[in-house]
Design a protein around this motif. Structure first.
Motif, mmCIF file in Angstrom:
data_model
loop_
_atom_site.group_PDB
_atom_site.id
_atom_site.type_symbol
_atom_site.label_atom_id
_atom_site.label_comp_id
_atom_site.label_asym_id
_atom_site.label_seq_id
_atom_site.Cartn_x
_atom_site.Cartn_y
_atom_site.Cartn_z
ATOM 1 N N GLY A 37 5.450 -4.125 29.617
ATOM 2 C CA GLY A 37 6.858 -4.480 29.488
ATOM 3 C C GLY A 37 7.393 -5.177 30.724
ATOM 4 N N THR A 38 8.476 -5.895 30.553
ATOM 5 C CA THR A 38 9.146 -6.549 31.674
ATOM 6 C C THR A 38 9.677 -5.497 32.636
ATOM 7 O OG1 THR A 38 9.758 -8.392 30.250
ATOM 8 C CG2 THR A 38 10.987 -8.157 32.302
ATOM 9 N N CYS A 39 9.564 -5.748 33.932
ATOM 10 C CA CYS A 39 9.945 -4.720 34.923
ATOM 11 C C CYS A 39 10.691 -5.356 36.093
ATOM 12 C CB CYS A 39 8.697 -3.965 35.408
ATOM 13 S SG CYS A 39 7.397 -5.040 36.063
ATOM 14 N N TRP A 40 11.904 -5.777 35.850
ATOM 15 C CA TRP A 40 12.693 -6.397 36.921
ATOM 16 C C TRP A 40 13.010 -5.387 38.018
ATOM 17 C CZ3 TRP A 40 12.730 -11.405 36.929
ATOM 18 C CH2 TRP A 40 12.732 -12.126 35.724
ATOM 19 N N PRO A 41 12.731 -5.710 39.287
ATOM 20 C CA PRO A 41 13.150 -4.821 40.377
ATOM 21 C C PRO A 41 14.662 -4.775 40.460
ATOM 22 C CG PRO A 41 11.507 -6.421 41.121
ATOM 23 C CD PRO A 41 11.979 -6.877 39.770
ATOM 24 N N ALA A 42 15.179 -3.697 41.019
ATOM 25 C CA ALA A 42 16.625 -3.568 41.177
ATOM 26 C C ALA A 42 16.921 -3.141 42.617
ATOM 27 C CB ALA A 42 17.178 -2.536 40.194
ATOM 28 N N PRO A 43 17.481 -4.055 43.444
ATOM 29 C CA PRO A 43 17.869 -5.432 43.126
ATOM 30 C C PRO A 43 16.650 -6.348 43.036
ATOM 31 C CG PRO A 43 18.187 -5.006 45.451
ATOM 32 C CD PRO A 43 17.793 -3.693 44.841
ATOM 33 N N CYS A 44 16.834 -7.481 42.383
ATOM 34 C CA CYS A 44 15.727 -8.409 42.147
ATOM 35 C C CYS A 44 15.783 -9.565 43.151
ATOM 36 C CB CYS A 44 15.805 -8.953 40.727
ATOM 37 S SG CYS A 44 14.455 -10.074 40.297
ATOM 38 N N PRO A 45 14.656 -9.911 43.781
ATOM 39 C CA PRO A 45 14.637 -11.077 44.676
ATOM 40 C C PRO A 45 15.061 -12.338 43.919
ATOM 41 C CG PRO A 45 12.616 -9.797 44.904
ATOM 42 C CD PRO A 45 13.340 -9.256 43.709
ATOM 43 N N GLY A 47 15.204 -15.742 42.217
ATOM 44 C CA GLY A 47 14.186 -16.685 41.795
ATOM 45 C C GLY A 47 12.861 -16.090 41.385
ATOM 46 N N LEU A 48 12.737 -14.770 41.371
ATOM 47 C CA LEU A 48 11.458 -14.143 41.014
ATOM 48 C C LEU A 48 11.076 -14.478 39.577
ATOM 49 C CD1 LEU A 48 9.163 -12.130 41.759
ATOM 50 C CD2 LEU A 48 10.601 -10.324 40.782
ATOM 51 N N ALA A 49 9.830 -14.941 39.387
ATOM 52 C CA ALA A 49 9.322 -15.178 38.037
ATOM 53 C C ALA A 49 9.237 -13.837 37.310
ATOM 54 C CB ALA A 49 7.942 -15.829 38.112
ATOM 55 N N ARG A 50 9.350 -13.862 35.982
ATOM 56 C CA ARG A 50 9.431 -12.617 35.215
ATOM 57 C C ARG A 50 8.219 -11.721 35.465
ATOM 58 N NH1 ARG A 50 8.075 -10.757 30.008
ATOM 59 N NH2 ARG A 50 7.122 -12.739 29.464
ATOM 60 N N PRO A 51 8.462 -10.492 35.923
ATOM 61 C CA PRO A 51 7.362 -9.567 36.183
ATOM 62 C C PRO A 51 7.092 -8.662 34.978
ATOM 63 C CG PRO A 51 9.366 -8.721 37.177
ATOM 64 C CD PRO A 51 9.748 -9.985 36.441
ATOM 65 N N VAL A 52 5.820 -8.404 34.709
ATOM 66 C CA VAL A 52 5.408 -7.532 33.614
ATOM 67 C C VAL A 52 4.450 -6.491 34.168
ATOM 68 C CG1 VAL A 52 4.209 -7.402 31.388
ATOM 69 C CG2 VAL A 52 5.687 -9.351 31.890
ATOM 70 N N ALA A 53 4.617 -5.232 33.750
ATOM 71 C CA ALA A 53 3.731 -4.151 34.179
ATOM 72 C C ALA A 53 3.318 -3.319 32.978
ATOM 73 C CB ALA A 53 4.422 -3.267 35.218
ATOM 74 N N ALA A 54 2.157 -2.669 33.094
ATOM 75 C CA ALA A 54 1.653 -1.845 31.995
ATOM 76 C C ALA A 54 2.359 -0.499 31.922
ATOM 77 C CB ALA A 54 0.147 -1.641 32.133
ATOM 78 N N GLY A 55 2.942 -0.042 33.020
ATOM 79 C CA GLY A 55 3.622 1.251 32.993
ATOM 80 C C GLY A 55 4.178 1.603 34.357
ATOM 81 N N ALA A 56 4.765 2.779 34.452
ATOM 82 C CA ALA A 56 5.368 3.233 35.699
ATOM 83 C C ALA A 56 4.287 3.690 36.686
ATOM 84 C CB ALA A 56 6.341 4.378 35.429
ATOM 85 N N TYR A 57 4.551 3.473 37.953
ATOM 86 C CA TYR A 57 3.639 3.910 39.007
ATOM 87 C C TYR A 57 3.827 5.408 39.227
ATOM 88 C CZ TYR A 57 1.323 3.995 43.593
ATOM 89 O OH TYR A 57 0.489 4.279 44.643
ATOM 90 N N ALA A 58 3.244 6.164 38.335
ATOM 91 C CA ALA A 58 3.352 7.621 38.351
ATOM 92 C C ALA A 58 2.215 8.174 37.507
ATOM 93 C CB ALA A 58 4.704 8.075 37.791
ATOM 94 N N GLY A 59 1.971 9.465 37.609
ATOM 95 C CA GLY A 59 0.973 10.100 36.761
ATOM 96 C C GLY A 59 -0.387 9.442 36.845
ATOM 97 N N ALA A 60 -0.980 9.163 35.680
ATOM 98 C CA ALA A 60 -2.340 8.625 35.610
ATOM 99 C C ALA A 60 -2.463 7.278 36.310
ATOM 100 C CB ALA A 60 -2.778 8.509 34.152
#
Length: 260
Positions: A37-45, A47-60
Motif C-alpha cells: 500500500g501507499t505509505c506517505w510519511p507524515a510530514p512528507c518531504p 516532491g517525494l515520488a509515491r512510496p509503497v510498502a508491503a507493511g508496517a515496520y513491526a512484528g514479523a
C-alpha cells in the motif's frame, strides 16, 4: 554452499516464532503481507515520488529486516525480496511490456565492510528475480553512490534528517547511461528501493540525485514503513491491477520460505 543448507547444518530456527528448522517457517511465511500500500510519511518531504510498502515496520517484518541486515541471515533475502517485489508492483501496469529498473539507496562502503554484506542490494536482486518470473523485464541499476558521511539518523526528526542527508548522494551520468535499460518507446520505469521508509528523507535524497542527472523516478518501493507513515491501499487502477498479478500468481508458486 547455499545459505539454506548452511543454516540446516549449523542449526537454525524461525526468526519470527522460534520454531526449529527454516529461518522462516511455512506458517510465518504464509502470514506475511500479500499486497502492498501507499505509505506517505507524515510530514512528507516535498516532491517525494509515491512510496509503497508491503507493511508496517513491526512484528514479523521488523524481525526479518533486522535479522537479515544485522545478523547476516542471508537466506532471508528470498522472502524479503518477495515483499519488495510486491511494493514495486505498486508502480507497474502489467502487460505494458515496459522495463523496470530498481535503484537501491546506496550503502557506504565502510558500513558494508562492517556488516560483511550489502543487505539492500541482496534483497533488490531477489526482488528483480521474482518480478522477472512474473513477466516483468527487471534490472537492478546502481548509478548512485554516497559522497559523504552522515550523522547517525537515530533520534532525528524529519527536518533534521533532511538536513543531515542533503547532498549526501550523487548519480554518475556515465553509470546511469550504462546501467539503466534502453529500449524503443517509453523509457524504463525507475523505482528507488530501500528496506524501510521512516521520514522519507533518505529516498528523497536518492530521488534528488537521480533527477539532477535527468532520470525520471516513477516511485519508491520499500519492504516496510514505520508507524509514523500512513499506510493505505487507495491508488490508481494500474497499481491495484499490478498487485493482483503477483497476488494471484503467488498462489500457484511453491513455498519458498528462506530458501528462495
Amino acid at each position: 554452499m547455499p545459505d539454506a543448507l548452511l543454516d540446516l547444518l549449523l542449526g537454525s530456527s524461525c526468526v519470527v516464532c522460534g520454531r526449529a528448522g527454516r529461518l522462516l517457517c511455512r506458517t510465518c511465511h504464509d502470514g506475511l503481507p500479500r499486497k502492498a500500500g501507499t505509505c506517505w510519511p507524515a510530514p512528507c518531504p516535498p516532491g517525494l515520488a509515491r512510496p509503497v510498502a508491503a507493511g508496517a515496520y513491526a512484528g514479523a517484518l521488523k524481525l526479518l529486516v533486522n535479522a537479515h541486515k544485522e545478523q547476516q541471515r542471508f537466506a532471508l533475502a528470498g522472502p524479503l525480496g518477495e515483499l519488495l517485489a510486491l511494493s514495486v508492483l505498486g508502480h507497474t501496469d502489467a502487460g505494458t511490456g515496459r522495463q523496470v529498473a530498481l535503484v537501491p539507496v546506496p550503502s557506504r562502503s565502510a558500513v558494508v565492510r562492517t556488516r560483511g554484506h550489502d543487505p539492500l542490494l541482496r534483497v533488490a536482486v531477489r526482488a528483480a528475480s521474482r518480478l522477472r518470473r512474473h513477466g516483468l523485464t527487471t534490472v537492478v541499476a546502481r548509478p548512485l553512490r554516497s559522497v559523504r558521511v552522515v550523522e547517525d539518523q537515530a533520534g532525528l526528526g524529519s527536518e533534521e534528517r533532511a538536513r543531515n542527508l542533503a547532498g549526501s548522494m550523487t548519480c554518475s551520468p556515465s553509470r546511469a547511461r550504462r546501467c539503466l535499460p534502453r529500449r524503443a518507446g517509453p523509457g524504463p520505469l525507475v523505482v528507488v528501493v530501500d528496506d524501510v521508509i521512516t521520514t522519507g528523507a533518505t529516498v528523497r535524497e536518492a530521488q534528488r540525485a537521480l533527477e539532477e542527472e535527468g532520470v525520471v523516478v516513477a516511485g519508491v518501493a520499500t519492504v516496510a514503513a514505520t508507524q509514523r507513515t500512513s499506510l493505505g491501499t487507495n491508488g490508481p487502477t494500474s497499481w491495484t491491477a499490478g498487485l493482483g498479478v503477483l497476488r494471484e500468481s503467488r498462489g500457484s508458486l511453491p513455498f519458498s520460505g528462506a530458501d528462495d
